[in-house]
Motif scaffolding. Structure first.
Motif, mmCIF file in Angstrom:
data_model
loop_
_atom_site.group_PDB
_atom_site.id
_atom_site.type_symbol
_atom_site.label_atom_id
_atom_site.label_comp_id
_atom_site.label_asym_id
_atom_site.label_seq_id
_atom_site.Cartn_x
_atom_site.Cartn_y
_atom_site.Cartn_z
ATOM 1 N N PHE A 1 -34.964 22.607 -3.840
ATOM 2 C CA PHE A 1 -35.167 24.086 -3.634
ATOM 3 C C PHE A 1 -36.088 24.178 -2.405
ATOM 4 O O PHE A 1 -37.204 23.830 -2.299
ATOM 5 N N GLY A 2 -35.526 24.527 -1.335
ATOM 6 C CA GLY A 2 -36.188 24.982 -0.084
ATOM 7 C C GLY A 2 -36.717 26.260 0.191
ATOM 8 O O GLY A 2 -36.430 27.114 -0.456
ATOM 9 N N GLY A 3 -37.621 26.343 0.900
ATOM 10 C CA GLY A 3 -38.408 27.756 1.352
ATOM 11 C C GLY A 3 -39.458 27.404 2.235
ATOM 12 O O GLY A 3 -39.842 26.480 2.410
ATOM 13 N N THR A 4 -39.873 28.622 2.718
ATOM 14 C CA THR A 4 -41.152 28.408 3.550
ATOM 15 C C THR A 4 -42.290 28.607 2.645
ATOM 16 O O THR A 4 -43.277 28.164 3.016
ATOM 17 N N PHE A 5 -42.120 29.048 1.481
ATOM 18 C CA PHE A 5 -43.275 29.280 0.399
ATOM 19 C C PHE A 5 -44.466 29.854 1.049
ATOM 20 O O PHE A 5 -45.659 28.895 0.962
ATOM 21 N N PRO B 1 -40.921 22.201 1.388
ATOM 22 C CA PRO B 1 -41.453 23.168 2.268
ATOM 23 C C PRO B 1 -40.852 22.993 3.546
ATOM 24 O O PRO B 1 -40.791 21.884 4.302
ATOM 25 N N SER B 2 -40.349 24.330 4.247
ATOM 26 C CA SER B 2 -39.778 24.008 5.795
ATOM 27 C C SER B 2 -40.771 24.064 6.580
ATOM 28 O O SER B 2 -41.835 24.743 6.521
ATOM 29 N N HIS B 3 -40.759 23.172 7.858
ATOM 30 C CA HIS B 3 -41.682 23.097 8.819
ATOM 31 C C HIS B 3 -41.384 24.271 9.872
ATOM 32 O O HIS B 3 -42.386 25.533 9.825
ATOM 33 N N GLN B 4 -40.381 24.428 10.412
ATOM 34 C CA GLN B 4 -40.167 25.601 11.472
ATOM 35 C C GLN B 4 -38.716 26.358 11.111
ATOM 36 O O GLN B 4 -37.777 25.656 11.476
ATOM 37 N N PRO B 5 -38.628 27.058 10.141
ATOM 38 C CA PRO B 5 -37.437 27.623 9.571
ATOM 39 C C PRO B 5 -36.542 28.238 10.771
ATOM 40 O O PRO B 5 -36.909 28.905 11.801
ATOM 41 N N GLN C 1 -38.450 34.085 11.090
ATOM 42 C CA GLN C 1 -39.564 33.867 11.653
ATOM 43 C C GLN C 1 -40.702 33.035 11.286
ATOM 44 O O GLN C 1 -40.602 32.608 9.993
ATOM 45 N N THR C 2 -41.129 32.351 12.189
ATOM 46 C CA THR C 2 -42.083 30.994 11.732
ATOM 47 C C THR C 2 -43.385 31.666 11.217
ATOM 48 O O THR C 2 -44.076 32.628 11.290
ATOM 49 N N PRO C 3 -43.611 31.226 9.852
ATOM 50 C CA PRO C 3 -44.731 31.540 8.918
ATOM 51 C C PRO C 3 -45.996 31.659 9.646
ATOM 52 O O PRO C 3 -46.363 30.946 10.803
ATOM 53 N N GLY C 4 -46.938 32.618 9.512
ATOM 54 C CA GLY C 4 -47.981 32.733 9.979
ATOM 55 C C GLY C 4 -49.422 31.827 9.556
ATOM 56 O O GLY C 4 -50.451 31.861 10.429
ATOM 57 N N TYR D 1 -33.495 21.950 9.790
ATOM 58 C CA TYR D 1 -32.118 22.170 9.624
ATOM 59 C C TYR D 1 -31.902 21.445 8.248
ATOM 60 O O TYR D 1 -31.929 20.280 8.089
ATOM 61 N N THR D 2 -31.346 22.527 7.124
ATOM 62 C CA THR D 2 -30.989 21.757 5.998
ATOM 63 C C THR D 2 -29.945 20.583 6.124
ATOM 64 O O THR D 2 -30.020 19.691 5.153
#
Length: 235
Positions: free
Chosen positions: A19-23, A50-54, A58-61, A95-96
């Motif tokens: 189960f992936g995501g930015t979380f 948790p993804s690094h740079q989706p 947009q890249t998480p803050g 990339y998944t």
């Protein structure tokens, strides 16, 4: 259901779900969905990635490390869910397909791998990097909300996805008897919580308590995340 369980027992194939995501941040909706999928579909493992740079948003803050630390706090005491940090360690755009190729190389061709996503992700799947390769490496488990609609085969944008569903629609038993190649639609009532909502509450000075684990909220407050003066290093 008894017939499905008999098939599962007979197959003895290890089943791993992802189960992936930015979380950004992890919340109770994420956790409940992952736990319910693990229990209902009887996976041997459920890992949160948790993804690094989706690549598609947009890249998480806040930094990937902070998001991972919050996820680790949320999973404390829950043996049914585990954290997999491989996408953070790999670096670069996430990339998944790269993650699935890496896992397939580690686990071999016999293990069953299922990548779990929401219907919104399925509807943009044709824009993912090497998306046609995904079902060669894993199953796709798509969580839908009540009242959802399948992609329209006549739609210029979603036609390929409708065809994908027709050709690869699978069952719960397939997840346990086959290593990859199936697309399972799983209708599930999800908690009405969003990470965007939590970030906006914090930014406006309101409390998101009871929308996410208390340990995660404490971490956010200690590091002053999601406020206008917060400065998580977005790695």
């Amino acid at each position: 259901m008894r017939e499905v369980r008999e098939i599962i027992v007979a197959s003895k194939r290890h089943t791993l779900a992802l189960f992936g995501g930015t979380f950004d941040p992890i919340h109770l909706g994420h956790l409940r969905m992952a736990l319910e999928l693990r229990q209902v579909l009887e996976f041997d493992e459920m890992r949160l990635l948790p993804s690094h740079q989706p690549a598609h948003r947009q890249t998480p803050g806040v930094s990937s490390r902070q998001r991972s630390e919050m996820l680790a706090l949320a999973l404390e005491g829950c043996e049914e869910l585990t954290l997999d940090e491989r996408e953070l360690l790999r670096g670069g755009a996430t990339y998944t397909v790269d993650t699935l190729e890496e896992l397939r190389s580690e686990l071999g061709g016999e293990a069953s791998i299922s990548f779990c996503m929401g219907l919104d992700s399925l509807l943009s799947l044709h824009r993912w990097h090497r998306w046609e390769r995904l079902l060669e490496l894993a199953h796709l488990v798509v969580v839908t909300r009540p009242g959802w609609h399948l992609p329209d085969r006549d739609s210029e944008e979603h036609g390929p996805l409708a065809e994908l569903l027709e050709n690869h629609r699978g069952t719960v038993a397939d997840l346990h008897t086959r290593a990859c190649g199936c697309l399972l639609l799983r209708e599930q009532t999800m908690l009405p919580i969003s990470a965007t909502q939590i970030r906006e509450l914090i930014k406006s000075g309101q409390s998101p308590r009871y929308l996410l684990p208390a340990t995660v909220l404490q971490y956010i407050e200690d590091h002053r995340l999601y406020t206008e003066v917060a400065s998580g290093d977005p790695q």
